[in-house]
Design a protein around this motif. Structure first.
Motif, PDB file in Angstrom:
ATOM      1  N   LEU A 101       0.945  -1.214   0.482  1.00 12.63           N
ATOM      2  CA  LEU A 101      -0.020  -0.055  -0.076  1.00 12.63           C
ATOM      3  C   LEU A 101       0.995   1.520   0.257  1.00 12.63           C
ATOM      4  O   LEU A 101       1.444   0.902   0.524  1.00 12.63           O
ATOM      5  CB  LEU A 101      -0.789   0.063   1.000  1.00 12.63           C
ATOM      6  CG  LEU A 101      -1.938   1.114   1.385  1.00 12.63           C
ATOM      7  CD1 LEU A 101      -2.845   0.581  -0.104  1.00 12.63           C
ATOM      8  CD2 LEU A 101      -2.636   1.187   2.802  1.00 12.63           C
ATOM      9  N   THR A 102       0.330   1.958  -1.067  1.00 14.15           N
ATOM     10  CA  THR A 102       1.205   3.431  -0.873  1.00 14.15           C
ATOM     11  C   THR A 102       0.562   5.022  -0.696  1.00 14.15           C
ATOM     12  O   THR A 102      -0.608   4.789  -1.560  1.00 14.15           O
ATOM     13  CB  THR A 102       1.858   3.735  -2.086  1.00 14.15           C
ATOM     14  OG1 THR A 102       3.069   2.435  -2.711  1.00 14.15           O
ATOM     15  CG2 THR A 102       3.183   4.925  -2.479  1.00 14.15           C
ATOM     16  N   LEU A 103       1.273   5.526  -0.195  1.00 12.93           N
ATOM     17  CA  LEU A 103       0.415   7.247   0.327  1.00 12.93           C
ATOM     18  C   LEU A 103       0.717   7.289  -0.513  1.00 12.93           C
ATOM     19  O   LEU A 103       1.880   8.251  -0.037  1.00 12.93           O
ATOM     20  CB  LEU A 103       0.069   6.812   1.537  1.00 12.93           C
ATOM     21  CG  LEU A 103      -1.037   8.947   2.092  1.00 12.93           C
ATOM     22  CD1 LEU A 103      -2.902   7.889   1.461  1.00 12.93           C
ATOM     23  CD2 LEU A 103      -1.883   8.212   3.489  1.00 12.93           C
ATOM     24  N   ASN A 104       0.787   9.016  -0.719  1.00 13.69           N
ATOM     25  CA  ASN A 104       0.836   9.400  -1.437  1.00 13.69           C
ATOM     26  C   ASN A 104       0.426  11.538  -0.861  1.00 13.69           C
ATOM     27  O   ASN A 104      -0.872  11.258  -1.529  1.00 13.69           O
ATOM     28  CB  ASN A 104       1.214   9.529  -3.363  1.00 13.69           C
ATOM     29  CG  ASN A 104       1.215  10.743  -3.619  1.00 13.69           C
ATOM     30  OD1 ASN A 104       3.162  11.707  -3.529  1.00 13.69           O
ATOM     31  ND2 ASN A 104       1.377  10.885  -4.841  1.00 13.69           N
ATOM     32  N   LEU A 105       1.000  12.371  -1.126  1.00 16.25           N
ATOM     33  CA  LEU A 105      -0.038  13.272   0.080  1.00 16.25           C
ATOM     34  C   LEU A 105       0.521  14.584  -1.376  1.00 16.25           C
ATOM     35  O   LEU A 105       1.858  14.443  -1.740  1.00 16.25           O
ATOM     36  CB  LEU A 105       0.947  13.328   1.264  1.00 16.25           C
ATOM     37  CG  LEU A 105      -0.111  12.271   1.721  1.00 16.25           C
ATOM     38  CD1 LEU A 105       0.105  12.645   3.337  1.00 16.25           C
ATOM     39  CD2 LEU A 105      -1.418  12.474   2.123  1.00 16.25           C
ATOM     40  N   GLN A 106       0.142  15.258  -1.397  1.00 16.18           N
ATOM     41  CA  GLN A 106       0.580  16.489  -2.051  1.00 16.18           C
ATOM     42  C   GLN A 106       0.352  17.882  -2.197  1.00 16.18           C
ATOM     43  O   GLN A 106      -1.333  17.934  -2.141  1.00 16.18           O
ATOM     44  CB  GLN A 106       0.496  16.394  -3.615  1.00 16.18           C
ATOM     45  CG  GLN A 106       1.129  15.373  -4.377  1.00 16.18           C
ATOM     46  CD  GLN A 106       1.019  15.137  -5.909  1.00 16.18           C
ATOM     47  OE1 GLN A 106      -0.289  15.357  -6.148  1.00 16.18           O
ATOM     48  NE2 GLN A 106       2.331  15.231  -6.775  1.00 16.18           N
ATOM     49  N   LEU A 107       0.533  18.804  -2.190  1.00 11.21           N
ATOM     50  CA  LEU A 107      -0.335  20.179  -1.491  1.00 11.21           C
ATOM     51  C   LEU A 107      -1.203  20.191  -2.590  1.00 11.21           C
ATOM     52  O   LEU A 107      -0.324  20.405  -4.100  1.00 11.21           O
ATOM     53  CB  LEU A 107       0.619  21.414  -1.592  1.00 11.21           C
ATOM     54  CG  LEU A 107       0.727  21.166  -0.272  1.00 11.21           C
ATOM     55  CD1 LEU A 107       2.220  22.286  -0.101  1.00 11.21           C
ATOM     56  CD2 LEU A 107      -0.123  21.689   0.951  1.00 11.21           C
ATOM     57  N   SER A 108      -2.528  20.429  -3.032  1.00 12.25           N
ATOM     58  CA  SER A 108      -3.189  20.760  -4.015  1.00 12.25           C
ATOM     59  C   SER A 108      -2.815  22.636  -4.805  1.00 12.25           C
ATOM     60  O   SER A 108      -2.132  23.479  -4.359  1.00 12.25           O
ATOM     61  CB  SER A 108      -5.083  21.305  -3.901  1.00 12.25           C
ATOM     62  OG  SER A 108      -5.479  21.505  -4.373  1.00 12.25           O
ATOM     63  N   THR A 109      -2.848  22.584  -6.627  1.00 12.39           N
ATOM     64  CA  THR A 109      -1.802  23.707  -6.621  1.00 12.39           C
ATOM     65  C   THR A 109      -3.211  24.788  -7.127  1.00 12.39           C
ATOM     66  O   THR A 109      -3.048  26.021  -7.185  1.00 12.39           O
ATOM     67  CB  THR A 109      -2.532  23.119  -8.494  1.00 12.39           C
ATOM     68  OG1 THR A 109      -3.609  22.617  -8.450  1.00 12.39           O
ATOM     69  CG2 THR A 109      -1.401  21.998  -8.190  1.00 12.39           C
ATOM     70  N   GLY A 110      -4.901  24.578  -6.623  1.00  6.13           N
ATOM     71  CA  GLY A 110      -5.482  25.546  -6.024  1.00  6.13           C
ATOM     72  C   GLY A 110      -4.977  26.147  -4.833  1.00  6.13           C
ATOM     73  O   GLY A 110      -5.827  27.556  -4.956  1.00  6.13           O
ATOM     74  N   SER A 111      -5.145  25.476  -4.035  1.00  2.00           N
ATOM     75  CA  SER A 111      -4.955  26.333  -2.600  1.00  2.00           C
ATOM     76  C   SER A 111      -4.040  25.573  -1.589  1.00  2.00           C
ATOM     77  O   SER A 111      -3.756  24.376  -1.634  1.00  2.00           O
ATOM     78  CB  SER A 111      -6.379  26.055  -1.599  1.00  2.00           C
ATOM     79  OG  SER A 111      -6.520  25.922  -0.508  1.00  2.00           O
ATOM     80  N   ASN A 112      -3.730  26.336  -1.001  1.00  4.10           N
ATOM     81  CA  ASN A 112      -2.462  25.608   0.092  1.00  4.10           C
ATOM     82  C   ASN A 112      -2.865  25.556   0.920  1.00  4.10           C
ATOM     83  O   ASN A 112      -2.023  25.230   1.624  1.00  4.10           O
ATOM     84  CB  ASN A 112      -1.156  26.953   0.241  1.00  4.10           C
ATOM     85  CG  ASN A 112      -1.980  28.289   1.076  1.00  4.10           C
ATOM     86  OD1 ASN A 112      -3.139  28.609   1.325  1.00  4.10           O
ATOM     87  ND2 ASN A 112      -1.446  28.950   1.474  1.00  4.10           N
ATOM     88  N   ARG A 113      -4.176  25.277   1.220  1.00  2.00           N
ATOM     89  CA  ARG A 113      -5.147  24.789   2.574  1.00  2.00           C
ATOM     90  C   ARG A 113      -5.292  23.108   2.685  1.00  2.00           C
ATOM     91  O   ARG A 113      -6.085  22.475   3.550  1.00  2.00           O
ATOM     92  CB  ARG A 113      -5.509  26.173   3.337  1.00  2.00           C
ATOM     93  CG  ARG A 113      -5.389  26.851   3.404  1.00  2.00           C
ATOM     94  CD  ARG A 113      -7.384  27.709   3.576  1.00  2.00           C
ATOM     95  NE  ARG A 113      -6.438  28.553   4.995  1.00  2.00           N
ATOM     96  CZ  ARG A 113      -7.864  29.316   5.633  1.00  2.00           C
ATOM     97  NH1 ARG A 113      -8.978  29.006   4.934  1.00  2.00           N
ATOM     98  NH2 ARG A 113      -7.870  29.758   6.703  1.00  2.00           N
ATOM     99  N   ALA A 114      -5.116  23.123   0.879  1.00  5.33           N
ATOM    100  CA  ALA A 114      -5.532  21.539   0.588  1.00  5.33           C
ATOM    101  C   ALA A 114      -4.753  20.915   0.270  1.00  5.33           C
ATOM    102  O   ALA A 114      -3.847  21.017  -0.191  1.00  5.33           O
ATOM    103  CB  ALA A 114      -6.507  21.601  -0.132  1.00  5.33           C
ATOM    104  N   ILE A 115      -4.810  19.234   1.158  1.00  6.17           N
ATOM    105  CA  ILE A 115      -3.893  18.502   0.713  1.00  6.17           C
ATOM    106  C   ILE A 115      -4.399  17.643  -0.061  1.00  6.17           C
ATOM    107  O   ILE A 115      -6.456  16.897  -0.010  1.00  6.17           O
ATOM    108  CB  ILE A 115      -3.691  17.682   1.765  1.00  6.17           C
ATOM    109  CG1 ILE A 115      -2.682  19.053   2.554  1.00  6.17           C
ATOM    110  CG2 ILE A 115      -2.224  16.765   1.271  1.00  6.17           C
ATOM    111  CD1 ILE A 115      -2.060  17.761   3.774  1.00  6.17           C
TER     112      ILE A 115
END
Length: 133
Positions: A101-115
């Motif tokens: 199982l792999t979990l990838n987290l990225q900051l959303s391009t539209g908002s710095n509050r969303a992941i």
């Protein structure tokens, strides 16, 4: 599993009876752990709380789960429960092999509050000692 959810509200000191939702009317907070000791099933012949957390039907009928006040015998919250004797049959049972199982987290391009979170499963056995059960 029994969970107790509530709204946090405040009553205006200026306007009696006017209630304001602290987090918004669509938000509920899980307070289950705070009220475990004050949960009661009205009719234990119909249902009971096993280990204080799991609602178990004992006989068909209607009862309710109540949250009692720790200061008095008054009922702070109540939810009706109906126990039926409908038979349930498993018609299909599926199995999915997950070897990784792999979990990838990225900051959303539209908002710095969303992941953005993406979970990926691997279904191939890669180690020689892994076997199908």
């Amino acid at each position: 599993m029994v969970r107790v959810l509530t709204h946090f509200v405040g009553e205006s000191s200026e306007t009696r009876g006017q209630v304001t939702h602290m987090l918004g009317s669509d938000w509920q907070v899980d307070i289950t752990e705070l009220v475990w000791d004050f949960l009661k099933v009205e009719n234990p012949r119909i249902a009971r709380l096993r280990e204080g957390r799991v609602l178990e039907g004992m006989d068909t009928g209607m009862t309710s789960i109540q949250v009692l006040s720790p200061l008095s015998d008054s009922i702070l919250a109540e939810k009706a429960v109906r126990v039926v004797d409908d038979r349930v049959t498993i018609t299909e049972l599926g199995l999915q092999l997950v070897s990784g199982l792999t979990l990838n987290l990225q900051l959303s391009t539209g908002s710095n509050r969303a992941i953005s979170a993406t979970a990926t499963t691997q279904e191939v056995l890669s180690n020689p000692k892994q076997r199908h059960c």
